[in-house]
Design an enzyme around this catalytic site. Structure first.
Site, PDB file in Angstrom:
ATOM      1  N   GLU A 259      -9.013   4.774  -0.756  1.00 33.33           N
ATOM      2  CA  GLU A 259      -9.276   5.105   0.652  1.00 33.33           C
ATOM      3  C   GLU A 259      -8.170   5.959   1.278  1.00 33.33           C
ATOM      4  O   GLU A 259      -8.431   6.740   2.176  1.00 33.33           O
ATOM      5  CB  GLU A 259      -9.461   3.813   1.461  1.00 33.33           C
TER       6      GLU A 259
ATOM      7  N   HIS B 186      -8.813  -7.805   0.873  1.00 29.85           N
ATOM      8  CA  HIS B 186      -8.001  -6.590   1.041  1.00 29.85           C
ATOM      9  C   HIS B 186      -6.771  -6.959   1.865  1.00 29.85           C
ATOM     10  O   HIS B 186      -6.823  -7.852   2.713  1.00 29.85           O
ATOM     11  CB  HIS B 186      -8.802  -5.484   1.728  1.00 29.85           C
ATOM     12  N   GLU B 187      -5.683  -6.273   1.572  1.00 30.70           N
ATOM     13  CA  GLU B 187      -4.375  -6.545   2.198  1.00 30.70           C
ATOM     14  C   GLU B 187      -3.872  -7.978   1.990  1.00 30.70           C
ATOM     15  O   GLU B 187      -3.203  -8.529   2.871  1.00 30.70           O
ATOM     16  CB  GLU B 187      -4.383  -6.242   3.717  1.00 30.70           C
TER      17      GLU B 187
ATOM     18  N   GLU C 281       0.822  -1.215   0.000  1.00 27.35           N
ATOM     19  CA  GLU C 281       0.000   0.000   0.000  1.00 27.35           C
ATOM     20  C   GLU C 281       0.858   1.268   0.000  1.00 27.35           C
ATOM     21  O   GLU C 281       0.630   2.185   0.780  1.00 27.35           O
ATOM     22  CB  GLU C 281      -0.982  -0.039   1.170  1.00 27.35           C
TER      23      GLU C 281
ATOM     24  N   HIS D 213     -15.643  -9.655   6.033  1.00 29.86           N
ATOM     25  CA  HIS D 213     -14.887 -10.383   7.047  1.00 29.86           C
ATOM     26  C   HIS D 213     -13.544  -9.709   7.231  1.00 29.86           C
ATOM     27  O   HIS D 213     -12.602  -9.997   6.484  1.00 29.86           O
ATOM     28  CB  HIS D 213     -14.620 -11.825   6.607  1.00 29.86           C
TER      29      HIS D 213
ATOM     30  N   GLU E  95      -7.417  -6.091  -3.233  1.00 36.18           N
ATOM     31  CA  GLU E  95      -6.865  -4.747  -3.059  1.00 36.18           C
ATOM     32  C   GLU E  95      -5.377  -4.813  -3.367  1.00 36.18           C
ATOM     33  O   GLU E  95      -4.963  -4.601  -4.493  1.00 36.18           O
ATOM     34  CB  GLU E  95      -7.149  -4.245  -1.649  1.00 36.18           C
TER      35      GLU E  95
HETATM   36  C1  NOJ Z   1      -8.762  -1.817   5.085  1.00 36.15           C
HETATM   37  C2  NOJ Z   1      -9.534  -2.017   3.839  1.00 36.15           C
HETATM   38  O1  NOJ Z   1      -8.750  -1.728   2.703  1.00 36.15           O
HETATM   39  C3  NOJ Z   1     -10.742  -1.131   3.901  1.00 36.15           C
HETATM   40  O2  NOJ Z   1     -11.452  -1.173   2.689  1.00 36.15           O
HETATM   41  C4  NOJ Z   1     -11.596  -1.542   5.070  1.00 36.15           C
HETATM   42  O3  NOJ Z   1     -12.668  -0.651   5.175  1.00 36.15           O
HETATM   43  C5  NOJ Z   1     -10.796  -1.517   6.354  1.00 36.15           C
HETATM   44  N1  NOJ Z   1      -9.574  -2.216   6.211  1.00 36.15           N
HETATM   45  C6  NOJ Z   1     -11.556  -2.134   7.510  1.00 36.15           C
HETATM   46  O4  NOJ Z   1     -11.658  -3.516   7.323  1.00 36.15           O
HETATM   47 CA    CA Z   2      -6.277  -1.540   2.599  1.00 33.27          CA
END
Ligand code: NOJ
Ligand code: CA
Length: 728
Positions: free
Chosen positions: A506, A481-482, A170, A412, A500
């Site tokens: 974000e 994500h991550e 990121e 989740h 992601e």
């Molecule tokens: C990071 C994620 O990229 C984001 O989309 C999410 O809202 C937050 N974590 C909380 O899970």
């Molecule tokens: Ca993220």
């Protein structure tokens, strides 16, 4: 699927020390050889221009002699493959898989004749190769302490890079010469939750480069299965990049048992940047779908209770307390904080909005207990994924969403407590199916448990695959994500719709954000591995809209946010802003409603990494829900164009020669107003409707940090009569 083996030569010769083969269209040539120490090397050229100078290959092992030297050639096989296949979803309807394969079997005479194969696949747009270990008497278990694949470049190329880090991708991109890479500099600490930069001279893949003589070169990998992800070390004197793999908790890299193989190492190369974006090599190097019935896998556009948390309008947590325990805390007895986002009432607002505007799904984050102290404690039992907060009525919402023809999307957040997630996954997926959910966004924020593992290690790359495999059994689509960045495995698991694994939109809500060139680099890097859930479509660009004291902002114009739906391919696209912000600008919102998420054709019209991207795509012929709730077949003749630029204003040119020459189309052009500027005036846009045909060429002026989006739909009779012809 047809696999035509056009030619197959078998050369059994111990004396052959160098082999050169050409790609099917003769654009690339590959030379394999062994040097005097019996070290395997390869070299790659684009026409007559060298791209990779002779570079060594192999793997270091723990407590065993390495797979680096002492080899002789036992066998060389070459074949030409030309077939094609249809992706379940994608940028084009059919993909051609056309390459020359060279399979070299090597033996180490002094190590009990141990064998390693290197398989090269040479396409016209790049090279893939991997190490393979057949079942054999003298090789069973082995542990890789590192892989030593070299990429010896011809000079100090310009590179688009992010720091080598096995815990996160990121980062904001840097654009420097290879010799100027300093991976410890240039990144604001604190804004990425868990980062662990490997060292000053390490960068991540995909690494995009441009040579002084105009070659676009990209180094990456494909099909990371049961193996850690690869970063690159840069030798700044020789411009040699060497692979380095994510370690596990005790410092080992990969645990292997023959028969086995590594992921593909890839080098894409062309003298045209657009060829890099159009390449399907990464997908071609992955295995076909393991899921037989794919009828339940559907690309989708969605909205969600999400951005409002990121901008600070509402919260994930229900109560403002910090000491909670799964299975013990009585959630009903907690005092609500009054701004919890995922309430039944708020979810209904989003469901209504989705139904009214034809969106397929509504994501709801913060619906389940545990968010009170989810972060920073390296705590194992944070979420159970099945217990809603007292103000989220999951049964009521199931009925409500079904009555509106909208799907709820599950969230989740594992808090990187992967052990906990693995224990609870079955129950969590069953809960989803019982409540009508068939897609899940997962998340891995924080330091991984098992403690000491990293997001990109072998244990975790196996975990992500376990999740999609299990999800497939439940007919669930997944959007992590991550995670580790994707390497084309969505071909094998088409329920892995997106992920992601890069710096998403974000960051613009709560950090220094993404520079205006960010989205012009992503297609050349992260997106080469697979679609990203970037979450475009932010209309309220400045966060001062929510709180006067806030300085954060999205670093694009509003029109560029629209263009991203086309320039950043994904079968899963969010309309990320709040319903009220879309309702305030229904004219611009129309583009997000109209744009497709699945395509029959894609044309990269213009591209330069770090500067600009202009893409046209033809929508897949499909059934979609109309505003009145009816499903209707849409014409396959709808095209969409997205054009984006970096911080510099420019005029994008889009020749429309791809249109059906027998038709007239109505072009709706959404573009930056003359006064627009990503920082000074980001929300100034204009919309015009004109008639165009296959002889038209649009000139689209893009503001600094700006963009343009165009929909092209066959004109109705009355449009032909009423609208003007396009002229520039
Ligand atoms: C990071 C994620 O990229 C984001 O989309 C999410 O809202 C937050 N974590 C909380 O899970
Ligand atoms: Ca993220």
């Amino acid at each position: 699927m047809k696999n035509t083996l056009l030619l197959s030569i078998l050369l059994v010769s111990i004396s052959v020390h160098a082999q050169t083969v050409q790609s099917p269209g003769k654009k690339l040539s590959l030379t394999f050889s062994l040097n005097a120490e019996g070290e395997p090397t390869y070299a790659l050229a684009f026409g007559k221009k060298p791209v990779i100078l002779p570079s060594k290959m192999g793997i270091e092992l723990k407590e065993q002699p390495s797979f680096l030297k002492g080899f002789s050639i036992a066998k060389v096989e070459s074949s030409l493959v030309d077939d094609s296949w249809e992706p379940v979803w994608g940028e084009v309807k059919r993909i051609r898989n056309h390459y020359r394969e060279l399979k070299v079997t090597l033996r180490q005479a002094e190590i009990k004749n141990r064998a390693m194969q290197i398989t090269f696949r040479l396409f016209d747009d790049g090279l893939g190769f991997r190490y393979e270990f057949a079942a054999q008497e003298n090789l069973n278990y082995f542990t890789a302490t590192d892989e030593k694949t070299e990429f010896h470049l011809t000079g100090d190329h310009k590179a688009f890079w992010i720091p080598g880090d096995f815990d996160t991708n990121e980062y904001a991109y840097n654009e420097t010469k290879l010799s100027e890479v300093d991976a410890r500099e240039g990144q604001k600490a604190g804004e990425i939750f868990s980062r662990s930069v490997i060292g000053t001279d390490f960068v991540q893949t995909p690494l995009m480069m441009k040579s002084a003589d105009g070659l676009y070169i990209n180094i990456f990998e494909a099909a990371v299965v049961n193996y850690p992800a690869m970063c690159l070390h840069i030798d700044k004197k020789t411009y040699t990049l060497t692979s380095t793999l994510a370690p596990d908790a005790v410092g080992n890299k990969a645990y292997m048992q023959a028969p086995c193989r590594t992921p593909w190492r890839t080098v894409m190369v062309s003298d045209k940047a657009a060829d890099i974006l159009a390449s399907k090599m990464i997908l071609n190097l992955n295995e076909p779908s393991k899921i037989e019935d794919v009828s339940w896998i559907k690309p989708m556009k969605y909205v969600g209770i999400w951005w409002e948390m990121h901008v600070g309008k509402s919260s994930w947590n229900y109560a403002d307390v910090s000491n909670v325990r799964l299975g013990e805390t009585d959630w009903k007895s907690l005092k609500p904080n009054g701004h919890h986002g995922a309430t039944t009432a708020r979810t209904k607002v989003y469901i209504d909005f989705a139904a009214k505007h034809g969106f397929d799904g509504v994501l709801v984050e913060g619906w389940n207990v545990g968010w009170e102290d989810w972060f920073g404690q390296w705590k194992e039992e944070v979420f159970d994924f099945v217990t809603p907060y007292p103000d989220f009525d999951v049964d009521e919402l199931q009925k409500y969403a079904a009555s509106k023809g909208v799907k709820l999307i599950m969230h989740h957040e594992t808090s990187a407590s992967v052990t906990n997630y693995e224990r609870r996954m079955d129950e969590a997926f069953r809960f989803m199916k019982d409540h009508g959910y068939d897609a899940v966004k997962t998340g891995y924020v924080g330091k991984i448990i098992p403690r000491g593992e990293q997001h990109d290690g072998q244990w975790m790359t196996n975990h992500y695959v376990r999740v999609v495999e299990k999800a497939a059994k439940y007919k669930i689509m997944v959007n992590p994500h991550e995670p580790v960045r994707p390497t084309g495995l969505q071909r094998t698991y088409p329920n892995w719709l997106a992920c992601e694994a890069a710096r998403g939109n974000e960051f613009n809500a709560w950090s220094v954000g993404n520079k205006p060139d960010h989205e012009t680099i992503l297609p050349f890097t992260r997106l080469l591995g697979g679609p990203m859930d970037y979450t475009p479509g932010i209309f309220e660009i400045k966060m001062s809209f929510y709180d006067k004291t806030k300085k954060e902002q999205v670093h694009t114009t509003l029109a560029k946010q629209l263009a991203l739906y086309v320039t950043m391919y994904s079968p899963l696209q969010m309309a990320a802003d709040l319903p009220e912000n879309y309702e305030a600008r229904p004219d611009a919102f129309q583009f997000i409603k109209d744009v497709a998420v699945d395509w029959d054709d894609t044309r990269i019209l213009e591209a330069e990494p770090g500067d600009y991207v202009t893409v046209a795509r033809r929508a897949k012929s499909e059934e979609r829900r109309a505003e009145n709730g009816e499903r209707r077949a849409e014409s396959a003749q709808k095209w969409f164009i997205g054009a984006i630029t970096d911080e510099n204003s420019r005029t994008a040119t889009a020749s429309l020669s791809f249109l059906d020459p027998k038709r007239t189309y109505t072009a709706t052009i959404y573009r930056d107003a003359a006064i627009a500027h990503w920082e000074k005036n980001p929300m100034a846009y204009t919309i015009e409707r004109v008639l165009v045909d296959s002889k038209s060429a649009l000139k689209l002026r893009l503001a600094p940090g700006g963009g343009a989006a165009v929909s092209l739909i066959p004109s109705t009779q009355s449009e032909v009569q009423q609208l003007k012809k396009y002229s520039n």
